[in-house]
Design a protein around this motif. Structure first.
Motif, PDB file in Angstrom:
ATOM      1  N   ALA A  63      -9.137 -15.004  -0.800  1.00 40.48           N
ATOM      2  CA  ALA A  63      -8.251 -14.344  -1.280  1.00 40.48           C
ATOM      3  C   ALA A  63      -8.095 -12.620  -0.710  1.00 40.48           C
ATOM      4  N   GLU A  64      -7.248 -11.707  -0.004  1.00 37.59           N
ATOM      5  CA  GLU A  64      -7.655 -10.485  -0.078  1.00 37.59           C
ATOM      6  C   GLU A  64      -6.844 -10.314  -1.689  1.00 37.59           C
ATOM      7  N   LEU A  65      -7.149  -9.375  -2.572  1.00 43.05           N
ATOM      8  CA  LEU A  65      -6.512  -8.938  -3.275  1.00 43.05           C
ATOM      9  C   LEU A  65      -5.853  -7.454  -3.834  1.00 43.05           C
ATOM     10  N   ALA A  66      -4.950  -7.494  -4.498  1.00 43.93           N
ATOM     11  CA  ALA A  66      -4.309  -6.325  -5.195  1.00 43.93           C
ATOM     12  C   ALA A  66      -3.339  -6.032  -5.809  1.00 43.93           C
ATOM     13  N   VAL A  67      -3.464  -4.850  -6.954  1.00 47.08           N
ATOM     14  CA  VAL A  67      -3.512  -4.917  -8.066  1.00 47.08           C
ATOM     15  C   VAL A  67      -2.953  -3.887  -8.526  1.00 47.08           C
ATOM     16  N   GLY A  68      -1.295  -3.642  -9.217  1.00 44.37           N
ATOM     17  CA  GLY A  68      -1.262  -2.326  -8.928  1.00 44.37           C
ATOM     18  C   GLY A  68       0.452  -2.362 -10.010  1.00 44.37           C
ATOM     19  N   LEU A  69       0.983  -1.240 -10.011  1.00 49.44           N
ATOM     20  CA  LEU A  69       2.142  -1.444 -11.312  1.00 49.44           C
ATOM     21  C   LEU A  69       2.791  -0.580 -10.205  1.00 49.44           C
ATOM     22  N   ALA A  70       4.344  -1.215 -10.667  1.00 48.70           N
ATOM     23  CA  ALA A  70       5.455  -0.831 -10.093  1.00 48.70           C
ATOM     24  C   ALA A  70       6.657  -0.338 -10.685  1.00 48.70           C
ATOM     25  N   VAL A  71       7.767  -0.222 -10.377  1.00 52.01           N
ATOM     26  CA  VAL A  71       8.990  -0.162 -11.247  1.00 52.01           C
ATOM     27  C   VAL A  71      10.164  -1.324 -10.575  1.00 52.01           C
ATOM     28  N   ASP A  72       9.549  -2.145 -10.762  1.00 51.19           N
ATOM     29  CA  ASP A  72      10.907  -3.483 -10.159  1.00 51.19           C
ATOM     30  C   ASP A  72      11.848  -4.030 -11.080  1.00 51.19           C
ATOM     31  N   GLN A  73      11.023  -4.904 -11.821  1.00 49.84           N
ATOM     32  CA  GLN A  73      11.772  -5.636 -12.796  1.00 49.84           C
ATOM     33  C   GLN A  73      11.742  -4.559 -13.884  1.00 49.84           C
ATOM     34  N   GLN A  74      11.454  -3.806 -14.316  1.00 50.62           N
ATOM     35  CA  GLN A  74      11.682  -2.162 -14.951  1.00 50.62           C
ATOM     36  C   GLN A  74       9.743  -1.566 -14.438  1.00 50.62           C
ATOM     37  N   LEU A  75       9.312  -1.208 -15.120  1.00 50.40           N
ATOM     38  CA  LEU A  75       7.925  -1.236 -15.266  1.00 50.40           C
ATOM     39  C   LEU A  75       7.252  -2.793 -15.270  1.00 50.40           C
ATOM     40  N   SER A  76       6.719  -3.154 -13.986  1.00 52.31           N
ATOM     41  CA  SER A  76       6.002  -4.133 -14.040  1.00 52.31           C
ATOM     42  C   SER A  76       4.733  -3.929 -12.881  1.00 52.31           C
ATOM     43  N   VAL A  77       3.822  -5.307 -13.862  1.00 53.94           N
ATOM     44  CA  VAL A  77       2.497  -5.655 -13.447  1.00 53.94           C
ATOM     45  C   VAL A  77       2.169  -6.135 -11.453  1.00 53.94           C
ATOM     46  N   VAL A  78       1.976  -5.862 -11.135  1.00 60.40           N
ATOM     47  CA  VAL A  78       2.276  -6.641  -9.305  1.00 60.40           C
ATOM     48  C   VAL A  78       0.908  -6.916  -9.077  1.00 60.40           C
ATOM     49  N   VAL A  79       0.818  -8.465  -8.597  1.00 60.72           N
ATOM     50  CA  VAL A  79      -0.362  -8.956  -8.131  1.00 60.72           C
ATOM     51  C   VAL A  79       0.038  -9.547  -6.527  1.00 60.72           C
ATOM     52  N   GLU A  80      -0.942  -9.289  -5.049  1.00 61.92           N
ATOM     53  CA  GLU A  80      -0.784  -9.158  -4.306  1.00 61.92           C
ATOM     54  C   GLU A  80      -1.889  -9.787  -3.366  1.00 61.92           C
ATOM     55  N   LEU A  81      -1.702 -11.322  -3.011  1.00 60.03           N
ATOM     56  CA  LEU A  81      -2.857 -12.318  -2.111  1.00 60.03           C
ATOM     57  C   LEU A  81      -2.569 -11.728  -0.576  1.00 60.03           C
ATOM     58  N   ASP A  82      -3.371 -11.793  -0.121  1.00 61.02           N
ATOM     59  CA  ASP A  82      -3.978 -11.590   1.208  1.00 61.02           C
ATOM     60  C   ASP A  82      -2.205 -10.981   1.829  1.00 61.02           C
ATOM     61  N   ASN A  83      -2.303 -10.119   1.394  1.00 60.53           N
ATOM     62  CA  ASN A  83      -0.912  -9.117   1.681  1.00 60.53           C
ATOM     63  C   ASN A  83       0.146  -9.598   2.394  1.00 60.53           C
ATOM     64  N   GLN A  84       0.551 -10.914   1.143  1.00 62.15           N
ATOM     65  CA  GLN A  84       1.559 -11.728   1.852  1.00 62.15           C
ATOM     66  C   GLN A  84       2.133 -12.169   0.657  1.00 62.15           C
ATOM     67  N   TYR A  85       1.069 -12.803  -0.323  1.00 60.96           N
ATOM     68  CA  TYR A  85       2.384 -13.029  -1.937  1.00 60.96           C
ATOM     69  C   TYR A  85       2.242 -11.961  -2.606  1.00 60.96           C
ATOM     70  N   ARG A  86       3.062 -11.700  -3.305  1.00 57.73           N
ATOM     71  CA  ARG A  86       3.527 -10.929  -3.965  1.00 57.73           C
ATOM     72  C   ARG A  86       3.780 -11.084  -5.164  1.00 57.73           C
ATOM     73  N   PHE A  87       3.643 -11.026  -6.430  1.00 57.80           N
ATOM     74  CA  PHE A  87       3.992 -11.614  -7.810  1.00 57.80           C
ATOM     75  C   PHE A  87       3.711 -10.500  -8.417  1.00 57.80           C
ATOM     76  N   ILE A  88       5.463 -10.077  -9.452  1.00 56.11           N
ATOM     77  CA  ILE A  88       5.724  -8.714 -10.318  1.00 56.11           C
ATOM     78  C   ILE A  88       5.876  -9.991 -11.522  1.00 56.11           C
ATOM     79  N   ILE A  89       5.702  -8.652 -12.350  1.00 52.93           N
ATOM     80  CA  ILE A  89       6.291  -9.259 -13.457  1.00 52.93           C
ATOM     81  C   ILE A  89       6.439  -7.889 -14.890  1.00 52.93           C
ATOM     82  N   GLY A  90       7.686  -7.946 -15.115  1.00 50.81           N
ATOM     83  CA  GLY A  90       7.661  -6.940 -16.114  1.00 50.81           C
ATOM     84  C   GLY A  90       8.649  -6.768 -16.688  1.00 50.81           C
ATOM     85  N   ASN A  91       8.513  -5.632 -17.213  1.00 56.67           N
ATOM     86  CA  ASN A  91       9.871  -5.267 -18.653  1.00 56.67           C
ATOM     87  C   ASN A  91      11.387  -6.752 -18.436  1.00 56.67           C
ATOM     88  N   GLN A  92      11.907  -6.633 -17.652  1.00 58.33           N
ATOM     89  CA  GLN A  92      12.962  -6.920 -17.575  1.00 58.33           C
ATOM     90  C   GLN A  92      12.907  -8.293 -16.715  1.00 58.33           C
TER      91      GLN A  92
END
Length: 139
Positions: A29-58
């Motif tokens: 799988a193509e993997l992307a990792v990053g940070l976002a403001v989504d569920q407050q401050l969040s970690v983002v993991v994306e697979l194959d430019n299609q599946y995006r997982f977000i886990i944050g403070n909120q």
């Protein structure tokens, strides 16, 4: 107790979607990792430019990017539309429809921004609108 059930349900959903994403093809799988403001401050993991997982403070969220496209421009800007689910650690959960744009900053780095109409299904049904802004590095 309710928070534990919500965490278990979200964890199970994220784990199942990861398994489905990996099992659907035999290629890495193509993997992307990053940070976002989504569920407050969040970690983002994306697979194959299609599946995006977000886990944050909120809370946590999962988005399936259903459709993508390019703008007719010299700039490296693309758009996407998806469907997803979200849940907060304390209260609130529901469905969402992310509508966003990606901007290729440099080789491997992308910025994204999205707005998402949200259906909050906690204690009745309520329509909301949310937004997210993030940066990802594609491996």
């Amino acid at each position: 107790m309710k928070a534990v059930v919500t965490r278990f349900a979200l964890g199970s959903m994220l784990g199942a979607m990861t398994f489905v994403a990996q099992a659907s093809n035999n290629q890495p799988a193509e993997l992307a990792v990053g940070l976002a403001v989504d569920q407050q401050l969040s970690v983002v993991v994306e697979l194959d430019n299609q599946y995006r997982f977000i886990i944050g403070n909120q809370g946590a969220a999962f988005d399936y990017i259903a459709k993508t496209g390019q703008f007719e421009s010299d700039e490296p800007i693309s758009w996407y539309v998806g469907v997803g689910a979200w849940g907060e650690w304390e209260d609130g959960f529901g469905a969402r429809v992310p509508l966003g744009i990606n901007y290729q900053v440099s080789d491997g780095w992308k910025l994204y921004g999205q707005v998402q109409p949200e259906l909050n299904m906690h204690k009745g049904w309520k329509l909301d609108i949310g937004a997210a802004l993030g940066a990802k590095y594609h491996f």
